[in-house]
Design an enzyme around this catalytic site. Structure first.
Site, PDB file in Angstrom:
ATOM      1  CB  SER A  46     -30.422  54.635 -24.928  1.00 35.30           C
ATOM      2  OG  SER A  46     -30.529  53.570 -25.844  1.00 35.30           O
ATOM      3  CG  ASP A 171     -32.409  51.352 -23.928  1.00 31.11           C
ATOM      4  OD1 ASP A 171     -32.185  52.444 -23.381  1.00 31.11           O
ATOM      5  OD2 ASP A 171     -32.390  51.190 -25.163  1.00 31.11           O
TER       6      ASP A 171
END
Length: 307
Positions: A46, A171
């Site tokens: 991320s 993500d």
């Protein structure tokens, strides 16, 4: 450009994600670079994927700007971007359109390539929920790198998914490690870890409440693997942190843990982000001697003005 080398070979560097909380931890990347500490194996998920790319490109200015000043760019995102389908953060612009030499956030691709350090970034497949890792071999061009960093950073619901090789990704923090790449480093054979976290020491992730569950089911009804990952993420995250604190107690890990976290993952106020960065840099400067001792290197002094 002289050939680059790494001076820390036996410790893995791991950057946790956390959206704009990385304004605090980008300061660690800056401090390591300015101290001449070059670790040979780096992983991030991320927002940690951005820190990974910036650290390996050895660009402290970009590391700072990515999570501080760049937010002031009118195309960075916001409600208008979300309404028009580009996401709360306009990820295509942020990651794929700004890295060129004449763009808003130039990326030093030549240094990234010449640096022998190994890069690891992860995203999660929407169809299966599998966490997929990408290395330099998967990223032979800057667009390849930036698309994978974007995929790793795609907050589900706030940013549109990213398609790579015909597969949609979101993500990487939805993976079984909760977004902290300890397992990846262990699988690579490491038993010493420098881990840069974005939550305070006493933080414990809680399961989603009933309202959140309803939102997940409404938004991702066609992707049950994403729902499952969102529902169970707290389990992997908390387990990974518990293992990290055990490793720290045994002397196998140095954990950079924010003394405080002054911003949320979606913070857009540049002033607050600047203060977050300054707080992170003060802590990083204070801890740098201990980090260097753990890594077995002699750090160069940081400029007083940086603190």
């Amino acid at each position: 450009m002289p050939h680059l080398h790494s001076n820390v070979l036996h410790t893995a560097l791991i950057f946790e994600g956390g959206g704009m909380r990385a304004s605090y931890t980008a300061a660690v990347a800056v401090a390591l670079l300015e101290a001449g500490i070059h670790i040979d194996w780096v992983a991030g998920i991320s927002a940690g994927a951005s820190n990974t790319a910036n650290y390996i490109s050895r660009d402290p200015l970009r590391a700072r700007r990515s999570f501080v000043d760049f937010v002031g760019d009118r195309r960075f995102g916001g409600l208008g971007s979300l309404v028009h389908g580009r996401g709360w953060f306009d990820a295509k612009y942020i990651y794929e359109q700004t890295g060129g030499p004449d763009q808003a956030l130039p990326f030093d691709w030549a240094t990234f390539v010449d640096n022998p350090a190994r890069a690891n970034v992860a995203a999660v497949r929407m169809d299966t929920g599998e966490q997929v890792w990408f290395t330099k071999a998967d990223m032979p061009t800057m667009p390849d790198l930036m698309r994978r960093v974007r995929a790793s950073s795609t907050m589900p619901g706030l940013m549109p998914p990213v398609t790579i090789g015909g597969t949609d990704y979101v993500d990487g923090a939805l993976g079984p490690n909760g977004g902290i790449a300890l397992d990846r480093a262990q699988d690579a054979g490491f038993d010493k870890f420098l881990v840069v976290l974005t939550r305070e020491r006493d933080y414990v992730k809680t399961p989603p409440d009933r309202a959140q569950l309803a939102i997940y089911r409404a938004m991702f009804h066609r992707h049950p693997a994403v729902i499952d990952a969102l529902v169970h993420r707290h389990l992997g995250y908390n387990a990974t942190r518990e293992e990290l604190f055990d490793l720290q107690a045994d002397g196998h890990a140095y954990l950079f843990v924010p003394q405080t976290m002054p911003v949320s993952n979606v913070e857009r106020d540049v002033g607050r982000l600047r203060e977050s960065y300054r707080a992170g840099l003060r802590q990083a400067a204070h801890e740098l001697p201990d980090i260097a001792e753990f890594l077995g290197v002699e750090p160069a002094p940081l400029a007083e003005a940086d603190r």
